[in-house]
Design an enzyme around this catalytic site. Structure first.
Site, mmCIF file in Angstrom:
data_model
loop_
_atom_site.group_PDB
_atom_site.id
_atom_site.type_symbol
_atom_site.label_atom_id
_atom_site.label_comp_id
_atom_site.label_asym_id
_atom_site.label_seq_id
_atom_site.Cartn_x
_atom_site.Cartn_y
_atom_site.Cartn_z
ATOM 1 N N GLY A 1 0.784 -1.203 0.001
ATOM 2 C CA GLY A 1 -0.103 -0.011 -0.127
ATOM 3 C C GLY A 1 0.904 1.275 -0.147
ATOM 4 O O GLY A 1 1.878 1.330 -0.689
ATOM 5 N N SER A 2 0.317 2.340 0.745
ATOM 6 C CA SER A 2 0.890 3.727 0.523
ATOM 7 C C SER A 2 2.261 3.896 1.223
ATOM 8 O O SER A 2 2.763 4.924 1.156
ATOM 9 C CB SER A 2 -0.143 4.862 1.179
ATOM 10 O OG SER A 2 -1.275 4.721 0.336
ATOM 11 N N THR A 3 2.637 2.722 1.909
ATOM 12 C CA THR A 3 4.075 2.893 2.491
ATOM 13 C C THR A 3 4.889 2.752 1.255
ATOM 14 O O THR A 3 6.152 3.581 1.547
ATOM 15 C CB THR A 3 4.442 1.675 3.405
ATOM 16 O OG1 THR A 3 4.186 0.292 2.815
ATOM 17 C CG2 THR A 3 3.426 1.582 4.837
#
Length: 599
Positions: free
Chosen positions: A302-304
């Site tokens: 995801g957005s990591t």
């Protein structure tokens, strides 16, 4: 009387009818004889004492020599003999070395025990039948049927039960059945239990390593008396394990993983995967419990991944002030890219990360280009399996072919799957001055710490630290902040893969990777929750800002003092410089918290 006195001078006494003489010469002879007898007795006793002393000395010399042979002369590879069913020596496995944490606390060791076996050739038929009937009363896991099949007459060696306790051994002895014997053995025990299950691993009934470090270091553990010293700190491991389990329970997740890494040495200080298992009962553990989510599981993070996308942009020469269009959804192929909380305007690079904009990230990646994106992620070690000490290591799932749509989706953490270990190792390089070092579970000294590979400039590494602090100060990471430590990091929420392909709208995997203190990074802490639910207090949200993020905050608050990290004193902005602080928009104020709704 007159006669007596008269003969006194001659020493002759005359009595009526008798005459007695006292001869002084004879008296002296008899004294000399008595003295010789006494002297001869003393000499004989002295000789006997000397002989006895010599015999005792010889006996002690033999015993001492044998002890020296057993304890000093016998090499570490020489097997120990035990008595078999035929009363002939047989070889048993050498003791395994201990496994200890970085502070010397024992995580795995051996205890002496005995195994029960039978030689049915030496058991009379009546006693054989009695043993079959009585042994199940001492050991409930044994059955009459099983013993009947095993204890067939004429067999020389049959294991009946392993690892008896002293009281169990005495109970068998009390039966008085000939042909039942005991074999000296060793049992592997794990004082920390499930706390380090996925790191240390386990052994089988024959004391052979079958998982984790026990398997990876089988040769070393069985050929050395020195303990295997790990980088793990059992105190930190306990705190991380407890915090992760509490979050899994609270948010009703099905599992999770957590890691703590030293950013300067790449030592793994804590590693947890839940659910876990008791190492001594690994055979009874479920497949899900044995699965190591921290190193073997490969997931879309995801957005990591926007951290790597932002570092890519800086590495390609883009300025922090450059902006990208985040007003409208992007439609490409059969995909439509949108923002979770759209800002509906052009966003600068710091804003793209702070607001976790998928649109801004995708356009930024396209501006850099597919080839450069692939080269940079490969340089960060995100496209290959990580060399690691345990065998349970996953290989990233890389798109092939790597099209423009892949470039866009990878920029915000979809289309490329890596392990949590990949994520933590890569983030360590982003914040430590740009040096990528291979992670390790073994304790490193300054002399053994690799120099590392320069994958990012020091200037860009400092910029990434400031940007990660911005996410916690004003973005989706507010719930991770701990006063005085100036945490930085990034949230990530990814829809899980559906059973029939595609993505599920009802299941997510959330994560937060945090670094502290951002003024001078010491440790990376990452937590991942598998399918957390919206619960009371999250206002219907189940994204990372509401669950994984506060989990990391609680972890850091507890482990920072254990690791000796002091709260930051003085002005933290000095570590970044006024120009960077202004470009990023940092204020170094403590976040108000409570609003972690972004992805």
């Amino acid at each position: 009387m007159i006669a007596l006195l008269k003969n006194r001078r001659e020493k002759r006494f005359v009595y009526p009818g008798a005459e007695i003489r006292f001869d002084r010469t004879a008296e002296r002879g008899r004294g000399a004889d008595l003295e010789g007898v006494v002297h001869q007795g003393i000499e004989t006793g002295r000789m006997r004492l000397m002989v006895a002393a010599c015999l005792f000395g010889l006996a002690f010399s033999v015993i001492g020599g044998r002890l020296v042979q057993l304890m000093v002369v016998r090499g570490p590879g020489e097997p120990v003999a035990v008595v078999s069913a035929e009363d002939t020596p047989i070889e048993t496995r050498m003791a395994r070395a201990d496994i200890v944490d970085r502070n010397g606390l024992v995580l795995a060791t051996n205890l002496p025990t005995v195994n029960l076996y039978a030689d049915t050739r030496a058991i009379p038929e009546r006693d054989r039948l009695r043993a079959i009937a009585v042994l199940p009363t001492l050991f409930p896991e044994l059955t009459v049927a099983d013993l009947t099949n095993k204890m067939v007459p004429g067999r020389a060696f049959i294991y009946l039960r392993r690892n008896l306790t002293p009281s169990e051994q005495q109970s068998v002895n009390d039966l008085g059945i000939p042909g039942l014997h005991f074999e000296r053995s060793e049992r592997r025990v794990y004082p920390a239990g499930r706390l380090v299950a996925h790191v240390v691993g386990a052994t089988d009934v024959d004391n052979n390593g079958i998982a984790g470090l026990e398997k990876a270091f089988e040769s070393k553990l069985t050929s050395s008396d020195l303990p295997l010293r790990l980088s793990l700190d059992i105190r930190v491991q306990h705190a991380i394990h407890r915090a992760l389990q509490d979050s899994i329970d609270h948010f009703q997740a099905i599992g999770g993983a957590a890691l703590v890494m030293d950013v300067e040495t790449a030592e793994v200080v804590a590693m947890v995967s839940l659910p876990d298992y008791e190492p001594e009962k690994i055979g009874a553990a479920s497949e899900d419990a044995r699965f190591n989510r921290a190193t073997l599981g490969v997931f879309e993070m995801g957005s990591t991944f926007k951290l790597f996308n932002t570092a890519l942009a800086l590495d390609a020469g883009l300025k922090l002030s450059e902006s990208f269009d985040a007003r409208n959804p992007i439609r490409i192929s059969r995909f439509t890219i949108t923002d979770f909380h759209p800002e509906g305007r052009w966003l600068s690079i710091p804003e793209i990360l702070m607001y976790s904009s998928n649109l801004g990230s995708a356009r930024m990646a396209v501006a850099v280009g597919t080839d450069r994106q692939r080269e940079f992620l490969g340089r960060m070690g995100l496209l290959d399996a990580i060399p690691f000490e345990i065998p349970e290591v996953g290989r990233p799932l890389v798109p092939n072919p790597w099209r423009e749509v892949s470039t866009m989706t990878i920029s915000f953490g979809h289309g490329l799957s890596v392990t949590p270990l990949h994520l933590v190792t890569g983030v360590s390089a982003l914040v430590n001055g740009g040096l990528l070092r291979p992670p390790t579970l073994l304790l490193r000294s300054p002399e053994t710490t690799p120099a590392g590979k320069q994958v990012l400039t020091t200037q860009n590494s400092t910029a990434m630290r400031a940007l990660m602090r911005l996410v916690v100060e004003a973005g989706s990471g507010k719930n991770a902040d701990v006063k005085g430590y100036y945490i930085g990091g990034k949230t990530g929420s990814a829809e899980k893969e559906g059973a029939s392909g595609g993505y599920s709208k009802s299941a997510v995997r959330t994560s937060f990777v945090g670094v502290f203190p951002m003024t001078k990074p010491r440790y990376v802490v990452m937590a991942m929750l598998d399918d957390p639910k919206a619960v009371k207090g999250t206002y219907g949200y189940r994204t990372a800002g509401w669950n994984a993020t506060p989990t990391v905050g609680r972890m850091i608050a507890e482990i920072a003092p254990l690791l000796g990290v002091q709260p930051v004193r003085g002005d933290p902005a000095v570590q970044f410089g006024p120009q960077l602080v202004q470009q990023v928009g940092l204020r170094f104020a403590e976040p108000e918290g409570g609003r972690g709704v972004s992805r």
